[in-house]
Design a protein around this motif. Structure first.
Motif, PDB file in Angstrom:
ATOM      1  N   ASP A  36       0.859  -1.188   0.000  1.00 46.03           N
ATOM      2  CA  ASP A  36       0.000   0.000   0.000  1.00 46.03           C
ATOM      3  C   ASP A  36       0.894   1.237   0.000  1.00 46.03           C
ATOM      4  O   ASP A  36       1.674   1.436   0.937  1.00 46.03           O
ATOM      5  CB  ASP A  36      -0.891  -0.030   1.248  1.00 46.03           C
TER       6      ASP A  36
ATOM      7  N   LYS B 211       0.284   4.234   0.587  1.00 46.50           N
ATOM      8  CA  LYS B 211       0.020   5.219   1.636  1.00 46.50           C
ATOM      9  C   LYS B 211       0.453   4.715   3.004  1.00 46.50           C
ATOM     10  O   LYS B 211       1.054   5.443   3.781  1.00 46.50           O
ATOM     11  CB  LYS B 211      -1.481   5.548   1.689  1.00 46.50           C
ATOM     12  N   THR B 212       0.134   3.461   3.312  1.00 47.82           N
ATOM     13  CA  THR B 212       0.398   2.957   4.664  1.00 47.82           C
ATOM     14  C   THR B 212       1.718   2.185   4.764  1.00 47.82           C
ATOM     15  O   THR B 212       2.202   1.935   5.864  1.00 47.82           O
ATOM     16  CB  THR B 212      -0.718   2.003   5.116  1.00 47.82           C
TER      17      THR B 212
ATOM     18  N   GLU C  34       1.959  -0.856   4.256  1.00 45.87           N
ATOM     19  CA  GLU C  34       1.662  -2.251   4.598  1.00 45.87           C
ATOM     20  C   GLU C  34       1.882  -3.146   3.376  1.00 45.87           C
ATOM     21  O   GLU C  34       1.676  -2.710   2.239  1.00 45.87           O
ATOM     22  CB  GLU C  34       0.187  -2.396   5.000  1.00 45.87           C
TER      23      GLU C  34
ATOM     24  N   ASP D  57       2.657  -5.064   8.606  1.00 43.06           N
ATOM     25  CA  ASP D  57       2.702  -3.599   8.701  1.00 43.06           C
ATOM     26  C   ASP D  57       3.965  -3.059   8.028  1.00 43.06           C
ATOM     27  O   ASP D  57       4.771  -3.828   7.494  1.00 43.06           O
ATOM     28  CB  ASP D  57       2.567  -3.142  10.161  1.00 43.06           C
ATOM     29  N   LYS D  58       4.133  -1.744   8.047  1.00 44.62           N
ATOM     30  CA  LYS D  58       5.232  -1.152   7.273  1.00 44.62           C
ATOM     31  C   LYS D  58       6.604  -1.546   7.802  1.00 44.62           C
ATOM     32  O   LYS D  58       7.611  -1.357   7.125  1.00 44.62           O
ATOM     33  CB  LYS D  58       5.096   0.367   7.232  1.00 44.62           C
TER      34      LYS D  58
END
Ligand SMILES: [Fe+2]
Length: 464
Positions: free
Chosen positions: A175, A177-178, A180, A199-200
């Motif tokens: 993603d 933006k996130t 992830e 998660d990132k």
């Protein structure tokens, strides 16, 4: 011998431009025809099968040991490096000096000592190469990711600190933006489908089993801002047939194809399934949300290609770009073919993954047998519905085109398409770099690789 499972004598997948190479090389100061784009620094990779040992029997390209071919662009200079993925299975074979594993098309259980060292199946990691949370991962959808250094040394299998149960697709989505990484794993044995979010920082934070009625070959999927989108096509695994050395995947169109939409942190109870006409999607361009609808675009085959069924690699089915619009309020779905140019290896500017995108890129072929005979690229503008193309020379074969954003640009198509090409006659391999704003002009730079790079699977670009 099962159908399509060609043996070592006369195997088209081990000959010509697909013949494996036997050296790991480092070549610096590569000649560039044209000019490298300013500020384009990073590593381009193309991974594919490159069996180190002659196969025991049948051979399918899905079987070959992964080899990464990388072109590093650094301050206007280019260097090439290639390395095998040193899987536990390959190390077990090296110790014995011979192939010890069978083929997807002629599956056999390896000897016990081999199995204890290298596992029941060899995790060749030959399909795709991605970077997430500063970790480089080589991927095979039948296994766990394999961590590799930026200089292509194998670190080993990566299982998210023991949290990843089962395998991981070769097509995770990051993603933009996130940060992830959203992905899934499928299996011929239950549970057939698992969904995951890292998660990132690369920590696995969400996993869920998604129930599907039968084990299917699911190669790719899509995300949107709030959802994951699964494609449940009737390409059904049959392990017993595989053990009998018969094709291990059957196309059962009467079961239909379904698109499943699940909230990004959701599970089985949240999935909404949309029935569509039977079709097979190997890869997707992208999906995004617009109000209560989700638009999904992908090249679509009317039936599963023979080569993917480990059967009839000569059989030709053409994939055409198609758009589905899923209405989350009414549960209805519409579908249309958006162009009559066949194409696969779909890509977009990854900064638009899961978000509205205007441009899409697709690779064209001279013919659609399982022979990797790709010769052109088309850029679609979804606002105008038009496509522009570039066709390479008569003797050039290309592959997947990765999108590299132009460091000096902002617009969606400010960037470059990068693919490895090889000349059928001279066997000269080149990294072709096209300006995505005007692909019809052809390569702006052609980085000369002083050795042949075998045809393979996916390309990627990881900027500095
Ligand atoms: Fe793929």
């Amino acid at each position: 011998m099962s159908a399509g499972a060609t043996t070592t004598e006369a195997n088209p997948f081990l000959e010509g431009l697909m013949a494996p190479v036997h050296e790991e090389s480092d070549d610096r100061g590569l000649e560039v025809i044209g000019k490298l784009p300013d500020g384009l620094n990073g590593v381009f990779t193309r991974i594919g099968p490159n069996p180190q040992f002659s196969p025991k029997g049948a051979y399918h390209p899905f079987d070959g040991d992964g080899m990464v071919h990388a072109v590093y662009l650094e301050g206007g200079k280019a260097r090439y490096r290639n390395r095998w993925i040193e899987s536990k299975g390959l190390l077990a074979e090296r110790k014995r000096g011979r192939a010890c594993y069978g083929s997807v098309s002629e599956f056999s259980i390896p000897e016990e000592d081999v199995m204890s060292e290298g596992g029941m199946m060899k995790n060749t990691a030959n399909t795709h190469f991605v970077r997430h949370a500063d970790r480089f991962l080589a991927l095979l959808e039948a296994g766990k990711p394999t961590e590799v250094s930026r200089e292509l040394d194998t670190v080993g299998e990566f299982d998210f600190a023991g949290k990843l149960m089962g395998s991981m697709t070769a097509h995770p989505k990051i993603d933009p933006k996130t940060g992830e990484m959203i992905f899934f794993g499928y299996s011929p044995l239950p549970p057939y489908l698992q969904y995951h979010v890292a998660d990132k920082f690369g920590v696995l934070v969400h996993s869920a089993v998604i129930e599907i009625p039968a084990p299917v070959m699911m190669h790719d999927f899509a995300i949107t801002e709030n959802h994951a989108v699964f494609i449940d096509s009737p390409a059904i695994f049959d392990i017993e047939a595989m053990m009998r050395h018969e094709p291990g995947i059957r196309w059962e169109p009467e079961r239909g194809t379904r698109i499943g939409v699940v909230p990004r942190r959701g599970g089985n109870e949240d999935v909404r399934w949309f029935d569509i006409d039977p079709c097979y999607m190997v890869h997707v361009f992208n999906a995004f949300e617009s109000g209560n609808t989700i638009e999904l675009r992908a090249p679509s085959f009317d039936t599963m290609p023979g080569g993917l069924q480990f059967d009839s690699p000569e059989q030709t089915e053409e994939p055409f770009p198609r758009k589905w619009v899923l209405d989350l309020s009414t549960g209805s779905v519409s579908s249309e073919q958006t162009d009559d140019r066949a194409g696969e290896f779909p890509r977009i500017n990854d900064r638009h993954t899961g978000l509205r995108n205007r441009y899409m890129y697709n690779v064209m072929a001279r013919n659609w047998g399982f022979g990797f005979d790709f010769n052109g690229v088309v850029k679609y503008d979804n606002d105008s519905g038009k496509g522009r193309t570039f066709t390479y020379g008569d003797t050039t074969v290309v592959g997947d085109h990765a999108f590299a954003p132009d460091p000096a640009g902002q617009a969606e198509d400010d960037g470059f398409l990068m693919t490895l090409g090889v000349d059928r006659e001279t066997e000269q391999s080149e990294l072709m770099i096209l300006d995505a704003r005007k692909i019809e002009d052809g390569p702006v730079a052609r980085v000369q690789i002083p050795r042949r790079v075998p045809l393979g699977f996916h390309a990627n670009w990881m900027p500095e």
